[in-house]
Design a protein around this motif. Structure first.
Motif, short mmCIF file in Angstrom:
data_model
loop_
_atom_site.label_atom_id
_atom_site.label_comp_id
_atom_site.label_asym_id
_atom_site.label_seq_id
_atom_site.Cartn_x
_atom_site.Cartn_y
_atom_site.Cartn_z
N LEU A 57 8.44 -10.18 -11.21
CA LEU A 57 7.44 -9.14 -11.45
C LEU A 57 7.04 -8.47 -10.15
O LEU A 57 6.94 -7.23 -10.07
N GLU A 58 6.81 -9.28 -9.12
CA GLU A 58 6.44 -8.72 -7.82
C GLU A 58 7.58 -7.92 -7.22
O GLU A 58 7.38 -6.83 -6.67
N ASN A 59 8.79 -8.45 -7.34
CA ASN A 59 9.95 -7.76 -6.77
C ASN A 59 10.19 -6.42 -7.47
O ASN A 59 10.61 -5.46 -6.84
N PHE A 74 -2.28 -6.20 1.81
CA PHE A 74 -3.42 -7.05 1.46
C PHE A 74 -3.18 -7.78 0.14
O PHE A 74 -3.54 -8.96 0.00
N THR A 75 -2.60 -7.11 -0.83
CA THR A 75 -2.37 -7.75 -2.13
C THR A 75 -1.26 -8.80 -2.05
O THR A 75 -1.31 -9.82 -2.75
N ILE A 76 -0.26 -8.57 -1.20
CA ILE A 76 0.79 -9.57 -1.00
C ILE A 76 0.20 -10.85 -0.39
O ILE A 76 0.53 -11.97 -0.82
N MET A 120 -0.42 -12.57 -11.51
CA MET A 120 0.06 -11.39 -12.26
C MET A 120 -1.01 -10.31 -12.30
O MET A 120 -0.69 -9.11 -12.30
N GLY A 121 -2.27 -10.71 -12.29
CA GLY A 121 -3.35 -9.72 -12.22
C GLY A 121 -3.32 -8.98 -10.89
O GLY A 121 -3.58 -7.76 -10.84
N ILE A 122 -2.98 -9.68 -9.82
CA ILE A 122 -2.85 -9.03 -8.50
C ILE A 122 -1.70 -8.03 -8.52
O ILE A 122 -1.79 -6.94 -7.94
N ILE A 123 -0.60 -8.39 -9.18
CA ILE A 123 0.54 -7.47 -9.29
C ILE A 123 0.13 -6.23 -10.07
O ILE A 123 0.49 -5.10 -9.70
N PHE A 124 -0.63 -6.42 -11.15
CA PHE A 124 -1.13 -5.27 -11.91
C PHE A 124 -2.03 -4.40 -11.03
O PHE A 124 -1.98 -3.16 -11.10
#
Length: 377
Positions: A57-59, A74-76, A120-124
């Motif tokens: 998902l991140e990739n 920052f999110t990473i 997953m919320g951070i990815i969103f």
């Protein structure tokens, strides 16, 4: 397709998966009864599916939309913090264990999946910050965000079902849930106007994560057979691992066409299987060293090598036209594999011969590839 290089921030993010790889191998190897049960294997598969789904998902975001700005950085970092604590739980019993969170006792599977949902919320959030920063929201991006939301819903529903279910079936529930997380995106991608990922970036990401996983195997080899104590075994086992990696690099870095617009999903799924195979070899090497786990160790090493080769050959669909597999080279690979695997099984109780045969197998695979390349040239 314009080539997109992997950034240093992505490499930093992948460091978490070094810890994840070590934990996954531990699930297979660290068995209190010294018996590798079906339940233990299922726990390994479930954990592997869960962690690599988050990585995918991140990739997907980093591959398609990342501008490598401060929001992404920052999110990473935030995602790494959560993921690091998530994968550290692999050392516990995921189905029945209890974790103390600031004085509160929480079932491990609930804490683990809560951390996954947060990640997953951070990815969103990355998508949302990207839209706000660049005032750009395409229909394809909306589909990608829907995939993240659906994944979150699947994990929440799986956790609720698992909460009211017997401990003996919790792993099965999560296996079904995580498997769905891999299946449904294939249907959603068909709705995208441009379904292709940046292929050069995808290949490089897959290569780097494989290198990290092979690194865990190298460490296991060195620790199990140090040069000072097992001189010949140290050399032979390292040759085996070294040429397995050379064979991987030869296929993915030299023979593969990195500049093409094709579906990347097969490459991703094949690599997940390759990562599982490498982890099996790692655990097998450690088990083989322990006499009472010899039979299990032999099986895991041979199965891991078999899966590794099969999946790597599966990636030949992306090869350059001039180096596609021919019947002649396939026959050569099969012949070498069958002869060496048979000899390894026959001499599985003689450590030196067992590893020597597997080392010769990896070398011959390289020679077959080199011969084919010279014929094409």
């Amino acid at each position: 397709m314009k080539e997109k290089k992997v950034s240093n921030y992505e490499l930093f993010f992948d460091l978490v998966f070094v810890l994840a790889t070590s934990g996954l191998v531990g699930i297979l190897h660290s068995t209190p009864e010294h018996i590798l049960s079906f339940e233990r294997i299922l726990s390994f598969v479930v954990s592997t599916l869960s962690i690599w789904h988050v990585w995918l998902l991140e990739n997907s975001y980093l591959n398609r939309y990342s501008k490598r700005d401060k929001n992404d950085v920052f999110t990473i970092i935030a995602a790494m913090l959560v993921l690091g604590n998530m994968v550290s739980l692999f050392s516990t019993q995921l189905e029945t264990g209890i974790v103390s969170f600031n004085g509160f006792s929480i079932p491990v599977y609930i804490y683990y999946n809560t951390l996954m949902i947060i990640t997953m919320g951070i990815i969103f959030l990355q998508y949302q910050l990207h839209i706000r920063e660049y005032h750009q929201c395409t229909s394809d991006m909306i589909i990608q965000m829907k995939q993240v939301v659906i994944a979150i819903v699947i994990v929440i529903v799986s956790t609720i079902i698992a909460f009211f279910s017997p401990e003996s079936i919790k792993s099965y529930i999560y296996f079904i849930g995580y498997s769905i997380c891999y299946i449904y995106p294939n249907f959603m991608i068909k709705k995208m106007k441009y379904p292709y990922m940046n292929f050069p970036h995808l290949v490089e990401r897959m290569q780097l994560i494989t290198i990290l996983t092979v690194g865990e195997l190298v460490i296991a080899i060195i620790k199990t057979y140090p040069l000072s104590e097992h001189f010949l075994l140290s050399i032979v086992t390292f040759i085996m691992v070294g040429f397995l990696f050379v064979f991987y690099v030869y296929q993915t870095a030299i023979r593969m066409n990195h500049h093409q617009e094709v579906a990347g999903a097969p490459l991703v799924y094949l690599h997940i299987a390759i990562l599982i195979a490498i982890n099996m070899i790692t655990a097998g090497v450690e088990m083989y060293y322990e006499g009472h786990l010899l039979n299990i160790g032999v099986s895991m090493i041979l199965i891991g090598i078999t899966v590794f080769y099969l999946c790597l050959f599966g990636t030949t669909r992306y090869n350059k036209v001039e180096v596609q597999l021919t019947r002649k080279i396939v026959k050569g690979y099969i012949l070498v594999y069958l002869i060496c695997t048979t000899l390894a099984i026959i001499f599985n109780r003689n450590t030196e011969i067992f590893y020597l045969v597997l080392a010769i197998q990896t070398i011959l695979m390289i020679f077959i590839s080199e011969d084919n390349r010279r014929v094409e040239d």
